[in-house]
Each structure stands twice: as C-alpha cells, then as structure tokens.
Scaffold this active site. Structure first.
Site, PDB file in Angstrom:
ATOM      1  N   HIS A 169       0.407 -11.465   2.102  1.00 18.06           N
ATOM      2  CA  HIS A 169      -0.296 -10.860   1.376  1.00 18.06           C
ATOM      3  C   HIS A 169      -1.597 -11.449  -0.164  1.00 18.06           C
ATOM      4  O   HIS A 169      -2.589 -11.823   0.520  1.00 18.06           O
ATOM      5  CB  HIS A 169      -0.219  -9.578   0.722  1.00 18.06           C
ATOM      6  N   TYR A 175       1.150  -1.823   0.424  1.00 21.38           N
ATOM      7  CA  TYR A 175       0.068   0.291  -0.270  1.00 21.38           C
ATOM      8  C   TYR A 175       1.066   1.548   0.148  1.00 21.38           C
ATOM      9  O   TYR A 175       0.336   2.271   0.022  1.00 21.38           O
ATOM     10  CB  TYR A 175      -1.108   0.212   1.393  1.00 21.38           C
TER      11      TYR A 175
END
Length: 268
Positions: free
Chosen positions: A97, A39
């Site tokens: 992730h 991110y």
C-alpha cells in the site's frame, strides 16, 4: 492477465454503504473492485461480491497490504485473512500500500515476501502503490522485471506524474490512477467544465476519459448509483488531441495525499 481499465474504488466506504456501492457497481457492469486492509471493509466487499451472483472468474479483486503487516511473519498471514474476509481463495492483484520508509521493514524484505505470496497462489499478480521511481527500481530488483503488474498512484489532471508514468511505461508496469477527480476539485475546474459542455458530458467523465486515454486504469468510487453509472460512461467518451493538450496544461503538482512516515520523497 491484464489490469482492467475501469474499476470501482471503496476507499472511505464501510458497512452497508460499501455493500450498496459494490452491489450497484457490479449490477451496472463493473467487473473490478479495489479495496485494502486498512479500509476495514474487505468483509463487506466480499459479501457484496458473493451475493452478486456473478461468477468469481468475472470479477477482478485488488487488495493492499497495510504497513503493520510488512514483516516476513505477518504479510502472508494477513493476506490469508484478507482472502477469508473477501470469501475467495485467491485475489487477482495484491499491492504494497505504501513504501513506509519508517516502518522498520526493508523494502527488499516485504517485496520478497509479496513475491512468495504470489508463488503460493494467494494472488495472481503483485504490484506497488505510492512508490517513486527509485523505490520502484529497487522493487524490480527484488522480484524481477515483468513481475510488478501495476503501480497505483495519485494521478489527476492537477497531478499528472509524467516522469513516474514514463518510467513505469518503460518498465512495462501499468499505471493505475487513484484520486483522478482530486477529491472533487476537478469537477469545479472551468477548463474541465468547458470540455464537459463541448462533449455533452460530465466533468467527472472528462477527467476519467483523459486518464483512460493516457493508458491508465481508474478506480473512482461513489455512494450513488447514478454517479457510478455516469462514471462508467467515460469508457465511451473520446477526447480529441486538442482536448488532451488542454488538460495537459492543468498540471500544477496538486498532490493531495502525502502521509508522513508512509510516503516517499516524491519525483518532481
């Protein structure tokens, strides 16, 4: 240790936007913040948390290891870098992730290294994200039953993942739902809108309350303080059995996130 039921997500939020979002969320009473290395906002999230004045012990921080860092010599250094950006000595939860079957690092290797990161005290808990049943089973074999705290998956009224969530429950792995509002598509759904009118609530509150009552955690994001406040009210909303059944019928395998090379073969 437990996974908070309600947190604020930070996907696609960067710079001052994410600082403001996390600041507002914490001010409104949120006590869980979800971020990730990819991110590119961990430093800003850390700044917002540090400047909130709220004791570190009261805030649950989740981050996720990106695929570039799965190699044994990269994962732990990358997590240490995340801790520096977040201005903490330890995060509460660290996730893999994506399973990334084409990344060149075997699942058995990166799960073992993630467990090592926990043993070193860099993270209180570990978990996975976007894993199917088979990959979750393999992960359990590596780290041991009871070691995977949560599996974070795309889950909404349009994608209810019943087989996977049932498997996770049987393995005592908590489910965390992301994309619970299906990129906002849920907000326009006539059935959800009817339930919102019935309960004098917003469509977002209906979808979030549904996920919460299914026993899942949710991590919705917003750049608007009013929406952050409104979403949090879902924790007080009680849907009845008929409501839950009605939402159950909205299942349509409506997956929205399926990146090539990162995603597994999904459970049908």
């Amino acid at each position: 240790m437990h996974i908070p039921a309600f947190g604020v997500g930070t996907f696609r939020l960067q710079g001052q936007t994410v600082i403001d979002s996390v600041t507002n969320a914490l001010d409104l009473g949120y006590r869980a913040v979800d971020t990730a290395q990819i991110y590119e906002n961990e430093a800003e999230v850390g700044q917002a948390i540090a400047e909130s004045g709220i004791p570190r012990s009261e805030i649950f921080i989740t981050t996720k290891i990106w695929t570039d860092h799965y190699a044994k010599d990269k994962l732990i250094p990358s997590l240490r870098e995340s801790l520096d950006k977040l201005r903490v000595d330890q995060v509460d939860l660290t996730l893999i992730h994506w399973p990334a079957p084409d990344c060149g690092v075997p699942l058995e290797s990166y799960m073992a290294t993630l467990a090592e990161a926990k043993a070193l005290g860099l993270t209180k808990m570990i978990g996975v994200s976007n894993f199917n049943i088979d990959l979750t089973a393999r992960a359990i074999e590596v780290v041991g039953k009871g070691q995977i705290a949560t599996s974070q998956i795309e889950l909404s009224p349009y994608l209810q993942n019943r087989r996977l969530t049932a498997y996770l429950a049987a393995q005592q792995i908590h489910t965390t739902s992301y994309m619970t509002l299906a990129y906002g598509k849920i907000l326009q759904d006539p059935t959800i809108q009817q339930l919102a009118a019935k309960h004098d609530a917003t469509p977002a509150q209906i979808a979030l309350a549904w996920a919460l009552q299914m026993g899942h955690s949710v991590i919705p994001s917003s750049t608007k303080r009013a929406n952050l406040q409104s979403n949090l009210l879902a924790t007080r909303l009680q849907l009845d059995a008929e409501d839950m059944t009605t939402i159950g019928h909205l299942e349509r395998n409506g997956r929205l996130v399926n990146p090539e090379g990162l995603a597994p073969a999904w459970d049908e």
